[in-house]
Enzyme design. Structure first.
Site, short mmCIF file in Angstrom:
data_model
loop_
_atom_site.label_atom_id
_atom_site.label_comp_id
_atom_site.label_asym_id
_atom_site.label_seq_id
_atom_site.Cartn_x
_atom_site.Cartn_y
_atom_site.Cartn_z
N HIS A 463 0.80 -1.22 0.00
CA HIS A 463 0.00 0.00 0.00
C HIS A 463 0.83 1.27 0.00
O HIS A 463 0.42 2.30 -0.53
CB HIS A 463 -1.03 -0.04 1.12
CG HIS A 463 -2.20 -0.84 0.69
ND1 HIS A 463 -2.40 -2.13 1.07
CD2 HIS A 463 -3.17 -0.56 -0.20
CE1 HIS A 463 -3.46 -2.60 0.45
NE2 HIS A 463 -3.95 -1.67 -0.31
N GLU A 700 -9.79 -11.17 -9.98
CA GLU A 700 -8.44 -11.22 -9.40
C GLU A 700 -8.15 -12.57 -8.77
O GLU A 700 -7.09 -12.79 -8.19
CB GLU A 700 -8.23 -10.07 -8.40
CG GLU A 700 -9.38 -9.81 -7.47
CD GLU A 700 -9.29 -8.50 -6.70
OE1 GLU A 700 -8.25 -7.84 -6.68
OE2 GLU A 700 -10.31 -8.16 -6.07
N ARG A 734 2.47 -11.02 -3.29
CA ARG A 734 2.80 -9.72 -3.89
C ARG A 734 3.58 -8.82 -2.94
O ARG A 734 4.20 -7.85 -3.36
CB ARG A 734 1.53 -9.01 -4.37
CG ARG A 734 0.59 -8.63 -3.27
CD ARG A 734 -0.78 -8.24 -3.81
NE ARG A 734 -0.96 -6.80 -3.90
CZ ARG A 734 -2.14 -6.20 -4.10
NH1 ARG A 734 -3.23 -6.93 -4.26
NH2 ARG A 734 -2.24 -4.90 -4.16
C1 PEP Z 1 -5.57 -5.64 -7.87
O1 PEP Z 1 -5.53 -6.63 -7.14
O2 PEP Z 1 -5.00 -5.56 -8.98
C2 PEP Z 1 -6.30 -4.45 -7.41
C3 PEP Z 1 -6.52 -3.44 -8.23
O3 PEP Z 1 -6.68 -4.42 -6.11
P1 PEP Z 1 -5.68 -4.06 -4.88
O4 PEP Z 1 -4.34 -3.72 -5.47
O5 PEP Z 1 -6.29 -2.93 -4.14
O6 PEP Z 1 -5.68 -5.35 -4.12
MG MG Z 2 -6.84 -6.72 -5.40
#
Ligand code: PEP
Ligand code: MG
Length: 856
Positions: A463, A700, A734
């Protein structure tokens, strides 16, 4: 009953539960004291014995009495969360007041408190070491005034028993010694009649006390001495030493095979790597989390923790100094909580003020001052005991509180040193170098953002990376420990395009970089000037480019960068870093302000996507072994349907109605979509809204790709979240810095999933957009468009370049290149394919010059 015995009565009516079954390790591990707990059936808290009130927590949930035999009894309504959010206690007594057993201490509304804080289990514990519990009531119903414990003095202080057996053992637990192993070890030691000690250098700990063990501060490589005195001393020493050697359930690496830590002296931190010498040139590689180039001067963030002198003046003086410093910090926090310009800052300041108010911190510091320590040293020790415990509990929520405590430690030390408590203004060209930073710390920079960030840790889609990208500030993450060798004040070139940072580049190189940057800026300015026009491809195909938005400011700035609306409003930013959930009215006001900032352009609001790497402190949840695969996104909403309903209502009430679409995160199958759709339809009907409001889903999760045609039958649109899709398709976290280079959305496997999604959507004519990080990548645009993606939602700072490039593309060429991309084997091959077809897609690279600067 013996003269010194004390019968403790139930302070509330309800049901007794054993203390070790309470859902808060502070109580269940006996860290605060031994006793019982009651699940209250009413909200009247009465004195558990005759005595004097010694402390009343400012929120009223914790009241401590000193009984006539000297035993201290703490009645603590609710668990950890209450200290932060518990409000509405009506306290009937004052500190210093004498009370009789059964007399009313306080009142609360059990239902309201349970709704606010989760569990309201009420531990009643004896906090004085000099007493122990002789008898206690079994689990079961209890009325106020029923006898629940008999407490007796341990006896007059006795000479410590002579240690008759000892053994040395080396701590080889790679995570060091933390609360869970400490509690386990104490349990093992308690199985012996002998007294058992663990020593590190000249520090000794009672092996039967987890807190005492933790305060030894031992870590990997520490040489410990286990000793015991008593009838079963030998067996006790053997059991305790073997338990330490076995790792107590934590990973063990034999000394000598973990080079960094193995060289650590007992009780000492491993020596930090030497900083780069003044003027020493170094090139460090990292992962681009937010693209861009910056040149500037290094400001180290969070690197230097103040270390006050160990001893001070006399205890009376040190006590006065500490109280004055704490009061100053409290005043400062209060002002921030009332006057800061953004809501997260106000909330954080209020939460810190509540933590600072905890009497247990001051009690602990007072004890160290009485033992001859300086005010600052005593404060650090009081904080350290708490942070060691919190960090060791493997609970992300509690670990975050540890960071908050460290923040408070430093603020109080600054006040003691007479320093200003206002944030230090960063020089305009500051490049912040840190191990990692939290979103709250990023937000703490306010409007005065640094020119760039270089982080030793972190991930491409964390984030903080999202915040940096949305602010257009270049950020390099996962640079590794060498980042921490960069000294404060060093000159630095940050190339967050090729992923390098050059420390102390040559003067000529700096000049060349400046000139090249100016040329790039000129191209960027031209793209920016054209950004506001609608985006259409060279063949006339309309391809809207939206901005990803997390706040009203983002929406306003996105508009300025040429965003044609927002394809992803991450609503969770409104819910993070607060002590309570935003109300429906607060949500409506914030969403409306975002919509207004977009001046009539369309917005796609994503429903709350929390859990996983985005925990929120006020939603009780069990610690998860693997939160990324845990209760997050729509799964969390299913467990808190009222929050979903409330958010639907706030969004449905936006004006004008047609401006917004709504989408659901982390949908894995049709059943989840149907459930949410029903809730949505019910709220819409209740508000009397007849006009259609599109309800779509994020794609996703790989199962959603597999079911795309089925989901398309019931979702109005798809938006592909490539950040999560990539992590789940490649089975790579991630946020894991070691995998940051490999979690690459250009991977042909991810591109094939996108192709499959578009095919599924086509069966019902549903539009597909992309809002994950891949949508911001200029090189990905022709592939996504060629695969049939109809809109992109990107980080705002990249929108002008993205639009300029898309305007040069035509659909037939994009389709051909996209099909070729699906046949590649690696992400690098995919990028090379695009660059071969469009060599000028990216601005001229500074890599050559930066490479020279590294060597010059
Ligand atoms: C994603 O997962 O690509 C997405 C846009 O959501 P976030 O990054 O907020 O998990
Ligand atoms: Mg996401």
């Amino acid at each position: 009953m013996a003269a010194q015995e004390l019968v403790v009565q139930a302070p509330v009516a309800g049901r007794i539960v054993p203390l070790d079954q309470v859902a808060d390790p502070m109580f269940s591990l006996g860290m605060i004291g031994d006793g019982i707990a009651i699940e209250p059936a009413s909200g009247e808290v009465c004195a558990p014995c005759d005595g004097v009130v010694v402390s009343v927590h400012s929120r009223g949930h914790a009241i401590k009495l000193r009984a006539d035999n000297g035993a201290e009894v703490l009645v603590h309504v609710g668990l950890e969360a209450v200290a932060l959010r518990g409000e509405g206690f009506e306290v009937a007594v004052a500190e210093g007041q004498r009370v009789a057993a059964g007399e009313l201490l306080s009142r609360f509304d059990p239902e309201r408190l349970a709704a606010l804080c989760g569990l309201i289990t009420t531990p009643t514990v004896i906090t004085s070491d000099a007493f122990h519990i002789e008898r206690r009531a079994e689990a079961g119903p209890v009325a106020v005034g029923d006898a629940v414990m008999t407490v007796a003095p341990v006896g007059a202080p006795v000479e410590p028993p002579k240690m008759t057996s000892d053994r040395e053992v080396v701590l080889e637990m790679t995570l060091g010694f933390h609360a869970r192993p400490a509690a386990l070890l104490a349990e093992i030691a308690k199985g012996f009649a002998s007294s058992v000690q663990v020593s590190l250098g000249d520090k000794q700990a009672n092996a039967k006390s987890p807190v005492s063990l933790l305060t030894l501060g031992c870590r990997y490589g520490s040489r410990l001495r286990v000793s015991a005195g008593g009838v079963d001393a030998e067996a006790a020493v053997a059991a305790v030493a073997e338990a330490i050697a076995s790792g107590l359930g934590d990973p063990v690496v034999p000394l000598g095979t973990a080079p960094d830590a193995a060289s650590a002296e007992p009780g000492e931190a491993p020596a930090p790597s030497e900083p780069f010498a003044p003027g020493e040139r170094a090139v460090l590689d990292g992962i681009v989390a937010s693209p861009g180039i910056a040149m500037g001067t290094v400001v180290r963030f969070g690197a230097s923790r103040r270390a006050p002198a160990e001893t001070g003046a006399d205890p009376a003086t040190e006590t006065v100094l500490l109280r004055a410093a704490v009061a100053e910090v409290a005043r400062h926090l209060k002002t921030q909580a009332e006057t800061s310009r953004n809501a997260p800052q106000r909330e954080i300041a209020a939460a810190h003020a509540a933590l600072l108010d905890d009497p247990e911190l001051m009690d602990a510091a007072d004890k160290w001052i009485a033992a001859g320590k300086s005010a600052g040293n005593a404060w650090c020790r009081a904080i350290e005991v708490q942070t060691t415990i919190l960090r060791g509990l493997d609970n992300a929520r509690l670990a975050e509180r540890a960071e908050d405590l460290v923040d408070l430690e430093q603020r109080v030390l600054a006040a003691l040193a007479g320093e200003s408590l206002d944030p230090v203004a960063l020089p305009p060209d500051a490049i912040v170098v840190a191990e990692d930073i939290l979103p709250s710390q990023f937000m703490g920079f306010g409007e005065q953002l640094p020119a760039g960030f270089v982080l030793a840790k972190g991930g491409r889609t964390s984030h903080v990376a999202i915040l940096a990208a949305s602010s257009g500030v270049p950020m390099l993450v996962a640079v590794g420990p060498d980042a921490l060798r960069i000294p404060e004040g060093a000159a630095l070139v940050l190339d967050a395009e090729t992923g390098r940072a050059v420390v102390n580049p040559s003067a000529q190189a700096m000049q060349a970089i400046r000139a090249a940057s100016a040329a790039r800026e000129a191209r960027r300015d031209a793209n920016r000037a054209a950004a506001r026009a609608e985006c259409a491809m060279a063949d006339g195909t309309r391809l809207p480019v939206y901005a990803n938005v997390g706040s009203v400011g983002d929406a306003a700035r996105g508009d300025a960068f040429g965003a044609e609306g927002s394809g992803l409003v991450r609503t969770e930013f409104l819910f993070l870093d607060r002590r309570t959930a935003p109300t429906e009215a607060e949500q409506l006001a914030e969403y409306q302000a975002m919509a207004d900032a977009m001046r009539g352009k369309p917005l796609t609001f994503r429903m709350l996507d929390i859990g996983g790497d985005k925990p929120i402190p006020y939603l009780p949840g069990k610690p998860e072994e693997n939160p990324i695969l845990g209760v997050r996104g729509i799964r969390m909403s299913k467990r808190h349907p009222d929050m979903l309903r409330q958010q639907f209502r706030a969004l449905l009430r936006l004006a004008p109605g047609g401006q917004c679409r709504i989408m659901l995160p982390m949908i894995a199958d049709v059943a989840e979509l149907r459930w949410a759709r029903e809730v949505f339809a019910a709220e819409k009907a209740a508000l009397g809204i007849a006009a259609p409001v599109p309800l779509g889903i994020m794609i996703e999760v790989p199962s959603a790709v597999a079911l795309a045609d089925r989901l398309a039958a019931e979702a109005d649109f798809f938006s592909i979240g490539t950040n999560d899709l990539t992590q789940y398709v490649l089975a790579m976290d991630r946020g894991n810095p070691d995998l940051a280079a490999e979690v690459d959305a250009f991977h042909p496997a991810v591109l094939r999933m996108i192709a499959q999604t578009v095919e599924g959507a086509k069966t019902h004519g549903r539009p597909v957009g992309v809002c994950g990080g891949l949508a911001s990548e200029v090189l990905a645009a022709p592939i996504l468009i060629g695969l049939g993606v109809a809109s992109l939602s990107a980080t705002r700072s990249g929108i002008p370049d993205l639009k300029a490039f898309i305007r040069t593309l035509d659909l037939p060429t994009c389709r051909a290149v996209a099909q070729d991309a699906l046949q590649q084997d690696t992400p690098e091959a995919v990028r090379a394919l695009v660059l071969a077809r469009w060599p000028d897609a990216l601005p001229p690279s500074l890599a050559g010059i930066i490479g020279e600067s590294a060597g010059a």
